[in-house]
Design a protein around this motif. Sequence first.
Motif, PDB file in Angstrom:
ATOM      1  N   GLY A   1       0.788  -1.234   0.000  1.00 42.56           N
ATOM      2  CA  GLY A   1       0.000   0.000   0.000  1.00 42.56           C
ATOM      3  C   GLY A   1       0.814   1.274   0.000  1.00 42.56           C
ATOM      4  N   GLY A   2       2.136   1.173  -0.086  1.00 43.39           N
ATOM      5  CA  GLY A   2       2.987   2.361  -0.163  1.00 43.39           C
ATOM      6  C   GLY A   2       3.653   2.445  -1.527  1.00 43.39           C
ATOM      7  N   LEU A   3       3.995   3.670  -1.939  1.00 42.66           N
ATOM      8  CA  LEU A   3       4.649   3.841  -3.227  1.00 42.66           C
ATOM      9  C   LEU A   3       5.604   5.022  -3.195  1.00 42.66           C
ATOM     10  N   THR A   4       6.554   4.999  -4.113  1.00 47.53           N
ATOM     11  CA  THR A   4       7.416   6.144  -4.391  1.00 47.53           C
ATOM     12  C   THR A   4       7.352   6.370  -5.895  1.00 47.53           C
ATOM     13  N   GLN A   5       7.615   7.616  -6.301  1.00 49.72           N
ATOM     14  CA  GLN A   5       7.522   7.928  -7.726  1.00 49.72           C
ATOM     15  C   GLN A   5       8.461   9.071  -8.076  1.00 49.72           C
TER      16      GLN A   5
ATOM     17  N   PRO B   1      10.127  14.106  -7.344  1.00 52.64           N
ATOM     18  CA  PRO B   1       9.861  12.935  -6.505  1.00 52.64           C
ATOM     19  C   PRO B   1       8.539  13.056  -5.743  1.00 52.64           C
ATOM     20  N   ALA B   2       7.970  11.895  -5.448  1.00 54.92           N
ATOM     21  CA  ALA B   2       6.732  11.837  -4.666  1.00 54.92           C
ATOM     22  C   ALA B   2       6.729  10.559  -3.840  1.00 54.92           C
ATOM     23  N   VAL B   3       5.937  10.576  -2.793  1.00 58.28           N
ATOM     24  CA  VAL B   3       5.608   9.387  -2.019  1.00 58.28           C
ATOM     25  C   VAL B   3       4.090   9.293  -2.022  1.00 58.28           C
ATOM     26  N   GLY B   4       3.574   8.156  -1.616  1.00 53.52           N
ATOM     27  CA  GLY B   4       2.125   8.050  -1.594  1.00 53.52           C
ATOM     28  C   GLY B   4       1.644   6.709  -1.112  1.00 53.52           C
ATOM     29  N   SER B   5       0.367   6.491  -1.381  1.00 57.88           N
ATOM     30  CA  SER B   5      -0.282   5.261  -0.949  1.00 57.88           C
ATOM     31  C   SER B   5      -1.206   4.781  -2.064  1.00 57.88           C
ATOM     32  N   TYR B   6      -1.572   3.514  -1.971  1.00 54.82           N
ATOM     33  CA  TYR B   6      -2.518   2.951  -2.925  1.00 54.82           C
ATOM     34  C   TYR B   6      -3.309   1.852  -2.236  1.00 54.82           C
ATOM     35  N   GLU B   7      -4.476   1.565  -2.803  1.00 54.30           N
ATOM     36  CA  GLU B   7      -5.311   0.477  -2.315  1.00 54.30           C
ATOM     37  C   GLU B   7      -5.919  -0.226  -3.511  1.00 54.30           C
ATOM     38  N   VAL B   8      -5.711  -1.542  -3.593  1.00 51.83           N
ATOM     39  CA  VAL B   8      -6.268  -2.354  -4.670  1.00 51.83           C
ATOM     40  C   VAL B   8      -7.388  -3.203  -4.086  1.00 51.83           C
TER      41      VAL B   8
ATOM     42  N   ASP C   1     -11.760  -6.639  -6.729  1.00 48.89           N
ATOM     43  CA  ASP C   1     -12.189  -6.658  -8.131  1.00 48.89           C
ATOM     44  C   ASP C   1     -11.182  -5.985  -9.063  1.00 48.89           C
ATOM     45  N   CYS C   2      -9.985  -5.673  -8.553  1.00 53.61           N
ATOM     46  CA  CYS C   2      -8.865  -5.089  -9.305  1.00 53.61           C
ATOM     47  C   CYS C   2      -9.052  -3.618  -9.648  1.00 53.61           C
ATOM     48  N   THR C   3     -10.038  -2.944  -9.030  1.00 51.64           N
ATOM     49  CA  THR C   3     -10.115  -1.497  -9.081  1.00 51.64           C
ATOM     50  C   THR C   3      -9.361  -0.958  -7.870  1.00 51.64           C
ATOM     51  N   GLY C   4      -9.102   0.345  -7.844  1.00 48.79           N
ATOM     52  CA  GLY C   4      -8.421   0.881  -6.678  1.00 48.79           C
ATOM     53  C   GLY C   4      -8.196   2.369  -6.757  1.00 48.79           C
ATOM     54  N   THR C   5      -7.433   2.876  -5.791  1.00 48.47           N
ATOM     55  CA  THR C   5      -7.120   4.300  -5.712  1.00 48.47           C
ATOM     56  C   THR C   5      -5.634   4.478  -5.410  1.00 48.47           C
ATOM     57  N   MET C   6      -5.130   5.665  -5.783  1.00 51.06           N
ATOM     58  CA  MET C   6      -3.755   6.062  -5.478  1.00 51.06           C
ATOM     59  C   MET C   6      -3.785   7.501  -4.983  1.00 51.06           C
ATOM     60  N   GLN C   7      -2.816   7.844  -4.157  1.00 48.09           N
ATOM     61  CA  GLN C   7      -2.636   9.220  -3.698  1.00 48.09           C
ATOM     62  C   GLN C   7      -1.146   9.538  -3.774  1.00 48.09           C
ATOM     63  N   LEU C   8      -0.809  10.697  -4.371  1.00 48.53           N
ATOM     64  CA  LEU C   8       0.583  11.115  -4.522  1.00 48.53           C
ATOM     65  C   LEU C   8       0.822  12.426  -3.794  1.00 48.53           C
ATOM     66  N   ILE C   9       1.916  12.491  -3.021  1.00 47.48           N
ATOM     67  CA  ILE C   9       2.326  13.697  -2.299  1.00 47.48           C
ATOM     68  C   ILE C   9       3.729  14.051  -2.788  1.00 47.48           C
ATOM     69  N   PHE C  10       3.863  15.237  -3.368  1.00 47.84           N
ATOM     70  CA  PHE C  10       5.110  15.650  -4.016  1.00 47.84           C
ATOM     71  C   PHE C  10       6.000  16.439  -3.069  1.00 47.84           C
ATOM     72  N   SER C  11       7.306  16.259  -3.226  1.00 45.17           N
ATOM     73  CA  SER C  11       8.275  16.932  -2.356  1.00 45.17           C
ATOM     74  C   SER C  11       8.440  18.405  -2.697  1.00 45.17           C
ATOM     75  N   ASP C  12       8.001  18.833  -3.891  1.00 44.16           N
ATOM     76  CA  ASP C  12       8.189  20.237  -4.286  1.00 44.16           C
ATOM     77  C   ASP C  12       7.018  21.140  -3.899  1.00 44.16           C
ATOM     78  N   GLY C  13       6.054  20.617  -3.158  1.00 46.07           N
ATOM     79  CA  GLY C  13       4.909  21.417  -2.743  1.00 46.07           C
ATOM     80  C   GLY C  13       3.768  21.442  -3.739  1.00 46.07           C
ATOM     81  N   SER C  14       3.880  20.714  -4.848  1.00 46.89           N
ATOM     82  CA  SER C  14       2.771  20.613  -5.802  1.00 46.89           C
ATOM     83  C   SER C  14       1.558  20.030  -5.088  1.00 46.89           C
ATOM     84  N   PRO C  15       0.353  20.351  -5.565  1.00 49.93           N
ATOM     85  CA  PRO C  15      -0.840  19.808  -4.912  1.00 49.93           C
ATOM     86  C   PRO C  15      -0.850  18.278  -4.906  1.00 49.93           C
ATOM     87  N   MET C  16      -1.385  17.713  -3.840  1.00 49.63           N
ATOM     88  CA  MET C  16      -1.557  16.275  -3.723  1.00 49.63           C
ATOM     89  C   MET C  16      -2.514  15.809  -4.820  1.00 49.63           C
TER      90      MET C  16
END
Length: 125
Positions: A49-53, A69-76, A79-94
């Motif tokens: 459930g964790g990710l880097t990008q 760079p970003a860090v974030g989370s995901y949930e699968v 039924d193979c659908t899911g969500t992701m959330q990305l948080i960027f180190s440069d202050g860009s919107p989540m």
Amino acid sequence: RLTDNGIARCSNRTLKGDYAFGVDGQIFPPGGPALVLRGIAMTTFDGRGGLTQDDHGTLNGVPRPGWRPAVGSYEVNPDCTGTMQLIFSDGSPMLNLHMVVFDRGRQVRNVLDGNATGALGVKVH
């Protein structure tokens, strides 16, 4: 992964490793004209459930500087659908995204909530 009755069964473990994404679409900033987005990203899913990008993109053909760079989370879901959330180190919107995992976890297609942008990711490792 399929169950005995042929129904897809996925979990966070279905996504593990490095995935190369191609990003295309439009961004609609408040009060401004639409911007054409083209980008690439390398996303590493940890299977829990964790990710880097790291991503790089252009807006109307003008490149953003370097890799973002970003860090974030995901949930699968099962039924193979899911969500992701990305948080960027440069202050860009989540960013919040919806996704579908397919090809036995080797590919991911996502869309960005709130803009006309989507991506296809293919497992590379």
